[in-house]
Design an enzyme around this catalytic site. Structure first.
Site, PDB file in Angstrom:
ATOM      1  N   GLN A 103     -14.027  -6.836  -5.162  1.00  0.00           N
ATOM      2  CA  GLN A 103     -14.806  -6.385  -6.319  1.00  0.00           C
ATOM      3  C   GLN A 103     -16.295  -6.513  -6.002  1.00  0.00           C
ATOM      4  O   GLN A 103     -16.815  -7.626  -5.830  1.00  0.00           O
ATOM      5  CB  GLN A 103     -14.474  -7.196  -7.579  1.00  0.00           C
ATOM      6  CG  GLN A 103     -15.106  -6.535  -8.813  1.00  0.00           C
ATOM      7  CD  GLN A 103     -15.014  -7.359 -10.083  1.00  0.00           C
ATOM      8  OE1 GLN A 103     -15.272  -8.572 -10.049  1.00  0.00           O
ATOM      9  NE2 GLN A 103     -14.685  -6.731 -11.198  1.00  0.00           N
ATOM     10  N   TYR A 187     -22.715  -6.537 -16.620  1.00  0.00           N
ATOM     11  CA  TYR A 187     -23.533  -6.620 -15.406  1.00  0.00           C
ATOM     12  C   TYR A 187     -24.252  -5.289 -15.153  1.00  0.00           C
ATOM     13  O   TYR A 187     -24.187  -4.389 -15.981  1.00  0.00           O
ATOM     14  CB  TYR A 187     -22.666  -7.095 -14.234  1.00  0.00           C
ATOM     15  CG  TYR A 187     -22.123  -8.485 -14.515  1.00  0.00           C
ATOM     16  CD1 TYR A 187     -23.002  -9.569 -14.658  1.00  0.00           C
ATOM     17  CD2 TYR A 187     -20.769  -8.715 -14.722  1.00  0.00           C
ATOM     18  CE1 TYR A 187     -22.526 -10.840 -14.975  1.00  0.00           C
ATOM     19  CE2 TYR A 187     -20.285  -9.988 -15.036  1.00  0.00           C
ATOM     20  CZ  TYR A 187     -21.166 -11.044 -15.161  1.00  0.00           C
ATOM     21  OH  TYR A 187     -20.707 -12.298 -15.488  1.00  0.00           O
ATOM     22  N   ARG A 234     -13.903  -0.921 -12.464  1.00  0.00           N
ATOM     23  CA  ARG A 234     -13.540  -1.734 -13.633  1.00  0.00           C
ATOM     24  C   ARG A 234     -14.575  -1.528 -14.733  1.00  0.00           C
ATOM     25  O   ARG A 234     -15.783  -1.583 -14.474  1.00  0.00           O
ATOM     26  CB  ARG A 234     -13.504  -3.214 -13.258  1.00  0.00           C
ATOM     27  CG  ARG A 234     -13.025  -4.092 -14.400  1.00  0.00           C
ATOM     28  CD  ARG A 234     -12.911  -5.551 -13.992  1.00  0.00           C
ATOM     29  NE  ARG A 234     -11.601  -6.079 -14.284  1.00  0.00           N
ATOM     30  CZ  ARG A 234     -11.369  -7.192 -14.984  1.00  0.00           C
ATOM     31  NH1 ARG A 234     -12.362  -7.894 -15.486  1.00  0.00           N
ATOM     32  NH2 ARG A 234     -10.148  -7.608 -15.204  1.00  0.00           N
ATOM     33  N   GLY A 325      -5.473 -12.478 -15.522  1.00  0.00           N
ATOM     34  CA  GLY A 325      -6.520 -13.383 -15.070  1.00  0.00           C
ATOM     35  C   GLY A 325      -6.079 -14.830 -15.191  1.00  0.00           C
ATOM     36  O   GLY A 325      -5.544 -15.421 -14.248  1.00  0.00           O
ATOM     37  N   ARG A 326      -6.269 -15.400 -16.371  1.00  0.00           N
ATOM     38  CA  ARG A 326      -5.974 -16.824 -16.542  1.00  0.00           C
ATOM     39  C   ARG A 326      -4.534 -17.198 -16.200  1.00  0.00           C
ATOM     40  O   ARG A 326      -4.306 -18.252 -15.593  1.00  0.00           O
ATOM     41  CB  ARG A 326      -6.370 -17.247 -17.960  1.00  0.00           C
ATOM     42  CG  ARG A 326      -7.892 -17.231 -18.152  1.00  0.00           C
ATOM     43  CD  ARG A 326      -8.317 -17.136 -19.595  1.00  0.00           C
ATOM     44  NE  ARG A 326      -7.807 -15.920 -20.222  1.00  0.00           N
ATOM     45  CZ  ARG A 326      -7.916 -15.633 -21.503  1.00  0.00           C
ATOM     46  NH1 ARG A 326      -8.502 -16.498 -22.309  1.00  0.00           N
ATOM     47  NH2 ARG A 326      -7.437 -14.501 -21.986  1.00  0.00           N
TER      48      ARG A 326
HETATM   49  C1  FNR Z   1     -13.139 -13.704 -15.418  1.00  0.00           C
HETATM   50  N1  FNR Z   1     -13.271 -12.318 -15.516  1.00  0.00           N
HETATM   51  C2  FNR Z   1     -13.891 -11.609 -14.505  1.00  0.00           C
HETATM   52  N2  FNR Z   1     -13.991 -10.248 -14.568  1.00  0.00           N
HETATM   53  C3  FNR Z   1     -14.504  -9.548 -13.534  1.00  0.00           C
HETATM   54  O1  FNR Z   1     -14.544  -8.326 -13.602  1.00  0.00           O
HETATM   55  N3  FNR Z   1     -14.973 -10.191 -12.424  1.00  0.00           N
HETATM   56  C4  FNR Z   1     -14.953 -11.539 -12.303  1.00  0.00           C
HETATM   57  O2  FNR Z   1     -15.350 -12.092 -11.261  1.00  0.00           O
HETATM   58  C5  FNR Z   1     -14.432 -12.290 -13.390  1.00  0.00           C
HETATM   59  N4  FNR Z   1     -14.418 -13.650 -13.372  1.00  0.00           N
HETATM   60  C6  FNR Z   1     -13.717 -14.366 -14.320  1.00  0.00           C
HETATM   61  C7  FNR Z   1     -13.559 -15.742 -14.177  1.00  0.00           C
HETATM   62  C8  FNR Z   1     -12.812 -16.460 -15.092  1.00  0.00           C
HETATM   63  C9  FNR Z   1     -12.596 -17.916 -14.871  1.00  0.00           C
HETATM   64  C10 FNR Z   1     -12.235 -15.791 -16.200  1.00  0.00           C
HETATM   65  C11 FNR Z   1     -11.395 -16.549 -17.190  1.00  0.00           C
HETATM   66  C12 FNR Z   1     -12.414 -14.443 -16.361  1.00  0.00           C
HETATM   67  C13 FNR Z   1     -12.505 -11.596 -16.542  1.00  0.00           C
HETATM   68  C14 FNR Z   1     -11.049 -11.510 -16.116  1.00  0.00           C
HETATM   69  O3  FNR Z   1     -10.891 -10.647 -14.982  1.00  0.00           O
HETATM   70  C15 FNR Z   1     -10.154 -10.947 -17.234  1.00  0.00           C
HETATM   71  O4  FNR Z   1     -10.694  -9.750 -17.688  1.00  0.00           O
HETATM   72  C16 FNR Z   1     -10.035 -11.924 -18.398  1.00  0.00           C
HETATM   73  O5  FNR Z   1      -9.716 -13.229 -17.954  1.00  0.00           O
HETATM   74  C17 FNR Z   1      -8.967 -11.453 -19.397  1.00  0.00           C
HETATM   75  O6  FNR Z   1      -7.691 -11.396 -18.752  1.00  0.00           O
HETATM   76  P1  FNR Z   1      -6.590 -12.564 -18.990  1.00  0.00           P
HETATM   77  O7  FNR Z   1      -7.152 -13.849 -18.465  1.00  0.00           O
HETATM   78  O8  FNR Z   1      -6.386 -12.640 -20.479  1.00  0.00           O
HETATM   79  O9  FNR Z   1      -5.371 -12.102 -18.256  1.00  0.00           O
END
Ligand code: FNR
Length: 370
Positions: A103, A187, A234, A325-326
């Site tokens: 990314q 961003y 994205r 993600g999480r």
């Molecule tokens: C993120 N998210 C995120 N998005 C992205 O485009 N680039 C990134 O580097 C990050 N970093 C990131 C770190 C952490 C710790 C979290 C919790 C989230 C957003 C992530 O990709 C995702 O969109 C969200 O976490 C929602 O998805 P989940 O966690 O509900 O499956």
């Protein structure tokens, strides 16, 4: 909904990349690059390799230049040392049977002079301060307020597109299987796309066409390096992370999807609401539909997906793949757990950003818990 449906677990061709399933690891900043130099490490390689059963891994956001950095300890992809570090990561993922996109990231105004070259102000489409947003700049200083950025001159934009092109080239050299352009979450590229952060009066601001111009310059730049089958993007049409908003996300992102269609990219990953999957008001279905209508490539849905909702939405044609993600932070064997409909480990928010192996490579697999 039929819980026995297997679509989520069936192979899928993304662009020209064969994925064993439709479960994608979402990009996740973990702020654990080795210092000095923001270099991916062996520990980072272990973490990603543990998650290689995902159909596709999208790397944490990796800055394409020092100017593109907004937080301490995030990895870069612009020095030879960083490229060598990423090579260790992609080798480990490939050895474990996985596939990985990088990314590519430029934070724009979401930064601080302490992280910028020569202590300069962060840059943005317009000199608008992200009210209420903070960045983590060092262990000593912690989270700090963001200053008002400097508005970029139009003649600086080709240089930033060139940073993305070099990042794309470095991603290829580092052994990635493709790249994702980070145009989400407030961003730089999102700042250009959205009306709330782009008040420019030149050809890069105003109309939707103009607000998409810089994004498309970046798309053209990375297309010089990668076939379109290996490029994704994205977006977060209705997200407000980074103090951002758009007056008319439906029109803006319909137009974006049309451009991305013309450019022929392999996929759009959509954060279907806020940064951490908060969608009390439901997913933005009309925006999702507009993107689906305009874009015939693959659609990856993201944001607080559960196993069952992923199955349901894929079967219902709302998305082709789902990214997590999480849940995948806390479950390296997420695919295995989902396929057995097994219980999940809970994530520990306190270890998301920065630190060591704890909360990073030590989440147990199902086998290890039993
Ligand atoms: C993120 N998210 C995120 N998005 C992205 O485009 N680039 C990134 O580097 C990050 N970093 C990131 C770190 C952490 C710790 C979290 C919790 C989230 C957003 C992530 O990709 C995702 O969109 C969200 O976490 C929602 O998805 P989940 O966690 O509900 O499956």
């Amino acid at each position: 909904m039929n819980n026995t449906d297997n679509t989520l677990f069936e192979p899928y061709t993304l662009g020209d990349l064969e994925l064993p399933n439709r479960i994608v690891m979402a990009p996740l900043t973990r702020a654990r690059a080795s210092q000095p130099g923001d270099i991916p490490s062996d520990m980072n390689a272990r973490y990603y390799a543990q998650r290689a059963s995902a159909g596709l891994i999208i790397s944490e956001a990796t800055q394409v230049s020092q100017q593109g950095q907004g937080y301490a300890y995030t990895p870069g992809i612009y020095t030879p040392e960083q490229v060598a570090g990423w090579r260790k990561v992609t080798d480990a993922v490939h050895d474990a049977g996985g596939r990985m996109h990088a990314q590519l990231w430029h934070v724009g105004r979401i930064s601080h002079p302490q992280l910028q070259p020569n202590g300069d102000l962060p840059v943005a489409p317009s000199a608008l301060k992200p009210e209420g947003s903070q960045v983590f700049i060092s262990a000593e200083s912690g989270m700090v307020d963001i200053p008002t950025p400097r508005a970029l001159e139009a003649d600086e934009l080709p240089d930033i597109a060139e940073q993305f092109r070099r990042g794309a080239e470095n991603a290829r050299e580092a052994g990635f299987d493709g790249i994702q352009i980070h145009a989400a979450n407030g961003y730089l590229l999102d700042q250009f796309i959205k009306s709330g952060t782009n008040h420019r009066t030149d050809e890069y601001g105003g109309s939707v066409e103009n607000r998409l111009r810089f994004l498309m310059m970046v798309v053209e730049a990375v297309k010089q390096v990668w076939p379109t089958s290996r490029i994704g993007i994205r977006v977060s049409p209705t997200g407000s992370f980074g103090s951002i908003y758009d007056d008319d996300p439906l029109s803006t992102f319909r137009a974006l999807a049309r451009k991305v269609q013309q450019a022929g990219l392999a996929y759009i990953e959509v954060v279907e609401d806020s940064f951490q999957g908060n969608h009390e008001n439901g997913r933005p279905e009309s925006v999702i539909e507009a993107i689906r209508e305009e874009f015939s490539g693959s659609y990856i849905g993201n944001g607080a997906y559960s196993r069952d909702e992923a199955i349901e939405r894929i079967n219902g044609g709302r998305c082709d793949l789902a990214s997590f993600g999480r849940p995948i932070i806390a479950n390296p064997d997420l695919v295995e757990r989902f396929s057995r409909n097994a219980a999940l480990n809970e994530w520990d928010h306190s270890t998301f950003y920065g630190g060591d192996e704890r909360g990073y490579t030590d989440y147990p697999t199902l086998e290890e818990t039993q």
